[in-house]
Design an enzyme around this catalytic site. Structure first.
Site, PDB file in Angstrom:
ATOM      1  N   SER A   1      -8.566   2.541   4.844  1.00  0.00           N
ATOM      2  CA  SER A   1      -7.409   2.216   4.009  1.00  0.00           C
ATOM      3  C   SER A   1      -7.266   3.195   2.852  1.00  0.00           C
ATOM      4  O   SER A   1      -6.303   3.118   2.094  1.00  0.00           O
ATOM      5  CB  SER A   1      -7.524   0.782   3.466  1.00  0.00           C
ATOM      6  OG  SER A   1      -8.738   0.612   2.765  1.00  0.00           O
TER       7      SER A   1
ATOM      8  N   ASN B   1     -14.469  -8.002  -1.739  1.00  0.00           N
ATOM      9  CA  ASN B   1     -13.419  -9.025  -1.597  1.00  0.00           C
ATOM     10  C   ASN B   1     -12.823  -9.438  -2.936  1.00  0.00           C
ATOM     11  O   ASN B   1     -11.607  -9.539  -3.075  1.00  0.00           O
ATOM     12  CB  ASN B   1     -13.978 -10.247  -0.857  1.00  0.00           C
ATOM     13  CG  ASN B   1     -14.444  -9.893   0.546  1.00  0.00           C
ATOM     14  OD1 ASN B   1     -14.191  -8.790   1.020  1.00  0.00           O
ATOM     15  ND2 ASN B   1     -15.137 -10.814   1.209  1.00  0.00           N
TER      16      ASN B   1
ATOM     17  N   HIS C   1      36.721 -15.253  -0.582  1.00  0.00           N
ATOM     18  CA  HIS C   1      36.958 -14.845   0.819  1.00  0.00           C
ATOM     19  C   HIS C   1      37.416 -13.388   0.888  1.00  0.00           C
ATOM     20  O   HIS C   1      38.079 -12.999   1.838  1.00  0.00           O
ATOM     21  CB  HIS C   1      37.976 -15.750   1.510  1.00  0.00           C
ATOM     22  CG  HIS C   1      37.751 -17.212   1.262  1.00  0.00           C
ATOM     23  ND1 HIS C   1      36.985 -18.000   2.097  1.00  0.00           N
ATOM     24  CD2 HIS C   1      38.154 -18.017   0.244  1.00  0.00           C
ATOM     25  CE1 HIS C   1      36.950 -19.238   1.618  1.00  0.00           C
ATOM     26  NE2 HIS C   1      37.639 -19.273   0.490  1.00  0.00           N
TER      27      HIS C   1
ATOM     28  N   SER D   1      30.834  15.292   3.160  1.00  0.00           N
ATOM     29  CA  SER D   1      30.631  15.310   4.596  1.00  0.00           C
ATOM     30  C   SER D   1      30.543  16.749   5.059  1.00  0.00           C
ATOM     31  O   SER D   1      31.203  17.629   4.507  1.00  0.00           O
ATOM     32  CB  SER D   1      31.805  14.607   5.280  1.00  0.00           C
ATOM     33  OG  SER D   1      31.932  15.050   6.614  1.00  0.00           O
TER      34      SER D   1
ATOM     35  N   LYS E   1      35.847  14.161   2.074  1.00  0.00           N
ATOM     36  CA  LYS E   1      34.986  13.011   1.864  1.00  0.00           C
ATOM     37  C   LYS E   1      34.163  13.084   0.589  1.00  0.00           C
ATOM     38  O   LYS E   1      33.664  14.130   0.207  1.00  0.00           O
ATOM     39  CB  LYS E   1      34.007  12.852   3.046  1.00  0.00           C
ATOM     40  CG  LYS E   1      34.631  12.419   4.343  1.00  0.00           C
ATOM     41  CD  LYS E   1      35.300  11.051   4.287  1.00  0.00           C
ATOM     42  CE  LYS E   1      34.292   9.928   4.148  1.00  0.00           C
ATOM     43  NZ  LYS E   1      33.473   9.790   5.379  1.00  0.00           N
TER      44      LYS E   1
ATOM     45  N   ASN F   1      31.222  10.423  -0.515  1.00  0.00           N
ATOM     46  CA  ASN F   1      30.579   9.203  -0.024  1.00  0.00           C
ATOM     47  C   ASN F   1      29.712   8.532  -1.090  1.00  0.00           C
ATOM     48  O   ASN F   1      29.005   9.202  -1.830  1.00  0.00           O
ATOM     49  CB  ASN F   1      29.737   9.520   1.205  1.00  0.00           C
ATOM     50  CG  ASN F   1      30.588  10.013   2.364  1.00  0.00           C
ATOM     51  OD1 ASN F   1      31.731   9.584   2.532  1.00  0.00           O
ATOM     52  ND2 ASN F   1      30.047  10.927   3.146  1.00  0.00           N
TER      53      ASN F   1
ATOM     54  N   GLU G   1      25.137   2.706  -0.811  1.00  0.00           N
ATOM     55  CA  GLU G   1      24.820   2.531   0.615  1.00  0.00           C
ATOM     56  C   GLU G   1      23.309   2.505   0.841  1.00  0.00           C
ATOM     57  O   GLU G   1      22.784   1.681   1.587  1.00  0.00           O
ATOM     58  CB  GLU G   1      25.425   3.666   1.434  1.00  0.00           C
ATOM     59  CG  GLU G   1      26.931   3.604   1.549  1.00  0.00           C
ATOM     60  CD  GLU G   1      27.468   4.807   2.305  1.00  0.00           C
ATOM     61  OE1 GLU G   1      27.846   4.640   3.467  1.00  0.00           O
ATOM     62  OE2 GLU G   1      27.479   5.916   1.731  1.00  0.00           O
TER      63      GLU G   1
ATOM     64  N   TYR H   1     -11.831 -14.645   2.774  1.00  0.00           N
ATOM     65  CA  TYR H   1     -11.301 -13.296   2.997  1.00  0.00           C
ATOM     66  C   TYR H   1     -11.313 -12.922   4.476  1.00  0.00           C
ATOM     67  O   TYR H   1     -12.265 -13.197   5.201  1.00  0.00           O
ATOM     68  CB  TYR H   1     -12.128 -12.258   2.219  1.00  0.00           C
ATOM     69  CG  TYR H   1     -11.657 -10.845   2.508  1.00  0.00           C
ATOM     70  CD1 TYR H   1     -10.582 -10.300   1.815  1.00  0.00           C
ATOM     71  CD2 TYR H   1     -12.240 -10.079   3.514  1.00  0.00           C
ATOM     72  CE1 TYR H   1     -10.104  -9.030   2.106  1.00  0.00           C
ATOM     73  CE2 TYR H   1     -11.776  -8.803   3.808  1.00  0.00           C
ATOM     74  CZ  TYR H   1     -10.706  -8.289   3.102  1.00  0.00           C
ATOM     75  OH  TYR H   1     -10.233  -7.041   3.399  1.00  0.00           O
TER      76      TYR H   1
ATOM     77  N   GLN I   1      -6.196  -6.352   4.279  1.00  0.00           N
ATOM     78  CA  GLN I   1      -6.036  -4.933   3.981  1.00  0.00           C
ATOM     79  C   GLN I   1      -4.597  -4.485   4.246  1.00  0.00           C
ATOM     80  O   GLN I   1      -4.119  -3.525   3.649  1.00  0.00           O
ATOM     81  CB  GLN I   1      -7.019  -4.127   4.838  1.00  0.00           C
ATOM     82  CG  GLN I   1      -6.952  -2.635   4.616  1.00  0.00           C
ATOM     83  CD  GLN I   1      -8.143  -1.938   5.221  1.00  0.00           C
ATOM     84  OE1 GLN I   1      -9.287  -2.167   4.825  1.00  0.00           O
ATOM     85  NE2 GLN I   1      -7.898  -1.111   6.230  1.00  0.00           N
TER      86      GLN I   1
ATOM     87  N   LYS J   1      -1.302  -4.038   1.520  1.00  0.00           N
ATOM     88  CA  LYS J   1      -0.986  -2.998   0.533  1.00  0.00           C
ATOM     89  C   LYS J   1       0.256  -2.195   0.842  1.00  0.00           C
ATOM     90  O   LYS J   1       1.091  -1.960  -0.045  1.00  0.00           O
ATOM     91  CB  LYS J   1      -2.187  -2.078   0.356  1.00  0.00           C
ATOM     92  CG  LYS J   1      -3.266  -2.778  -0.427  1.00  0.00           C
ATOM     93  CD  LYS J   1      -4.606  -2.138  -0.319  1.00  0.00           C
ATOM     94  CE  LYS J   1      -5.666  -3.182  -0.558  1.00  0.00           C
ATOM     95  NZ  LYS J   1      -5.740  -4.213   0.520  1.00  0.00           N
TER      96      LYS J   1
HETATM   97  N1  ARG Z   1     -10.121  -2.355   2.134  1.00  0.00           N
HETATM   98  C1  ARG Z   1     -10.375  -3.750   2.050  1.00  0.00           C
HETATM   99  C2  ARG Z   1      -9.073  -4.505   1.774  1.00  0.00           C
HETATM  100  O1  ARG Z   1      -8.149  -3.897   1.390  1.00  0.00           O
HETATM  101  C3  ARG Z   1     -11.336  -4.033   0.948  1.00  0.00           C
HETATM  102  C4  ARG Z   1     -12.115  -5.275   1.142  1.00  0.00           C
HETATM  103  C5  ARG Z   1     -13.005  -5.111   2.323  1.00  0.00           C
HETATM  104  N2  ARG Z   1     -13.909  -6.178   2.473  1.00  0.00           N
HETATM  105  C6  ARG Z   1     -14.643  -6.319   3.545  1.00  0.00           C
HETATM  106  N3  ARG Z   1     -15.434  -7.328   3.594  1.00  0.00           N
HETATM  107  N4  ARG Z   1     -14.610  -5.462   4.538  1.00  0.00           N
HETATM  108  O2  ARG Z   1      -8.966  -5.710   1.940  1.00  0.00           O
END
Ligand code: ARG
Length: 462
Positions: free
Chosen positions: A28, A115, A161, A282, A288, A290, A295, A322, A327, A330
């Site tokens: 990640s 975690n 409307h 355009s 044009k 735009n 948009e 957890y 993960q 994000k």
């Molecule tokens: N990269 C993990 C996440 O975003 C971090 C936590 C990982 N924990 C684990 N027990 N593997 O959630």
């Protein structure tokens, strides 16, 4: 370091090294490196706390804090080497710390887990993002107030409307947009209270055996309080979902404004001119211009709604506590933050330079029988029941349509055919100005009320 065949930070019990396919699948760091500042702040607060409660020696704590400061500078300056094989932002930073300061670095992870670490980082990140968003929302709301003031007297058709309904002032319409934005702001402020709770100390899921001082950590990191339940704290991402829900509503508002601006800037409406610097042409049609900003904002709204949906679905099947699924929170979260920020920022720039084509707005309001309700209200004031008045005016409108003229172009005699109650003073009521001025109470569209609303808003702003 290991007796088995795996050199990872967690590799002690493993007998073979991780497949490179697995490494690239599960990493990640390519996206969570964005959390480095929050991760370092969290680690430094944790180290200070461990020192305070006597789990970490002063020299070790100092080495950790200074080492992390140096790493942060290196990352800030783009000199840090991120390693995919170290999986995530947390292990990249911790490994580098240990490489630099030795033993002490290995003590940092005492009494915590990734975690609770990641839950803390994400909460800090969302909190800071909300604070940044509030600043740009305030700029946008102020721009709307200025535009409303500039166009407090400008008459335009109000629609229901998407058909011409009654005259309104352009200023009133801008204040409507601003109300939406203020509610979005209030929702973010409210969500922030639930974001700003410290999960650190929950460790993996059950808490830790060390005599930790969570309040101390919370105080250092600016959290209002600490989470009450470790299982909940490491597992739930409802704060991120709630943020995305707020962002989604906000985007839905921006999308509605966008739709209006797109319509209004067509030659058929011609109500507004968007500045050239925010439009494109355009490649084939030379005429044009735009309205790309609205948009794109309308289009990006779909992304943010998708981000919210992704997080909801991510969460729905998860047992406590957890799970690695989290993960995946994000990328949608960061995408929602980036998108909403970018859209607000460009609107805050665009709004002050919208030019209103006042004559076009007025002509459109005049052309749509928008004062028909005023004629009915006029008859009611003369004693006719509203339903009868409604019917009489409907017939008058039909006559005007037939003659292809405005209501106020009908002669007194013609109008009297529909109701004998009509007198010479009727014309003052069925002009655009008369119609606007008559709607003179709090929340209504008359220029006087628009100015009063602006004055109240400015007073509240201080
Ligand atoms: N990269 C993990 C996440 O975003 C971090 C936590 C990982 N924990 C684990 N027990 N593997 O959630």
């Amino acid at each position: 370091m290991t007796t088995g065949g795996n050199s990872k930070l967690w590799g002690g019990r493993f007998s073979e090294s991780t497949s490179s396919l697995m490494e690239s699948f599960s990493e990640s760091v390519s996206f969570d490196r964005r959390l480095y500042r929050q991760d370092i702040a969290g680690s430094q607060a944790h180290a200070r706390m461990l020192e305070k409660v006597g789990v970490l020696g002063a020299a070790d704590a100092k080495a950790i804090i200074e080492g992390l400061d140096a790493i942060r500078t290196e990352i800030d300056e783009g000199r840090f080497e991120w390693k995919t094989e170290l999986e995530d932002v947390h292990m990249n930073i911790e490994s580098e710390l240990t490489r630099r300061i030795g033993e002490a670095g290995k003590r940092l992870h005492t009494g915590r887990s990734r975690n609770d670490q990641v839950a803390t980082d994400v909460r800090l990140y969302v909190r800071e993002s909300i604070d940044d968003l509030l600043i740009v929302i305030d700029r946008l709301a102020a721009a709307l107030l200025d535009l409303a003031e500039r166009e407090a007297d400008t008459v335009m058709p109000g629609f229901t409307h998407l058909q011409v309904a009654q005259p309104v002032t352009f200023g009133h319409h801008m204040l409507a947009w601003r109300e939406q934005m203020l509610r979005d702001r209030a929702r973010l402020v409210d969500a922030r209270r639930r974001v700003n709770v410290l999960p650190l100390g929950s460790a993996a899921l059950a808490g830790t055996v060390y005599p930790i001082d969570r309040e101390f950590v919370a105080q250092q990191l600016g959290f209002d309080s600490v989470t009450e339940n470790s299982l909940d704290a490491v597992s739930d991402r409802d704060f991120a979902i709630e943020f995305c829900a707020c962002a989604s509503l906000l985007m839905v508002h921006l999308s509605r404004w966008s739709e209006e601006l797109i319509l209004w800037s067509t030659p058929m409406f011609g109500f507004v001119n968007l500045p050239d610097r925010f439009c494109t042409g355009s490649s084939i049609m030379p005429q044009k211009k735009n309205p790309d900003v609205p948009e794109l904002v309308r289009g990006k709204t779909g992304r943010v709604l998708g981000d919210l949906h992704a997080l909801l679905v991510l969460m729905k099947g998860q047992p406590l506590a957890y799970n690695r699924d989290n993960q995946e929170d994000k990328e949608p979260l960061f995408d929602a933050i980036d998108t909403v920020f970018a859209c607000l920022r460009i609107y805050a720039e665009l709004v002050p330079s919208i030019t209103v084509q006042r004559e076009r707005c007025r002509a459109a309001a005049a052309a749509g029988y928008s004062t028909a309700t005023d004629l009915a209200d006029y008859l009611v004031k003369k004693g006719l029941p509203f339903r009868d008045a409604h019917h009489a005016v409907g017939s008058a409108v039909a006559r005007a349509v037939e003659k292809a003229c405005e209501l106020s172009d009908l002669t007194l005699e013609e109008l009297r055919e529909f109701s004998a109650l009509v007198e010479e003073d009727v014309y003052a009521h069925i002009t655009l100005q008369g119609s606007l001025a008559a709607r003179n109470h709090i929340g209504a569209t008359s220029p006087v009320q628009v100015r009063a609303a602006i004055a109240r808003a400015r007073k509240r702003q201080g």
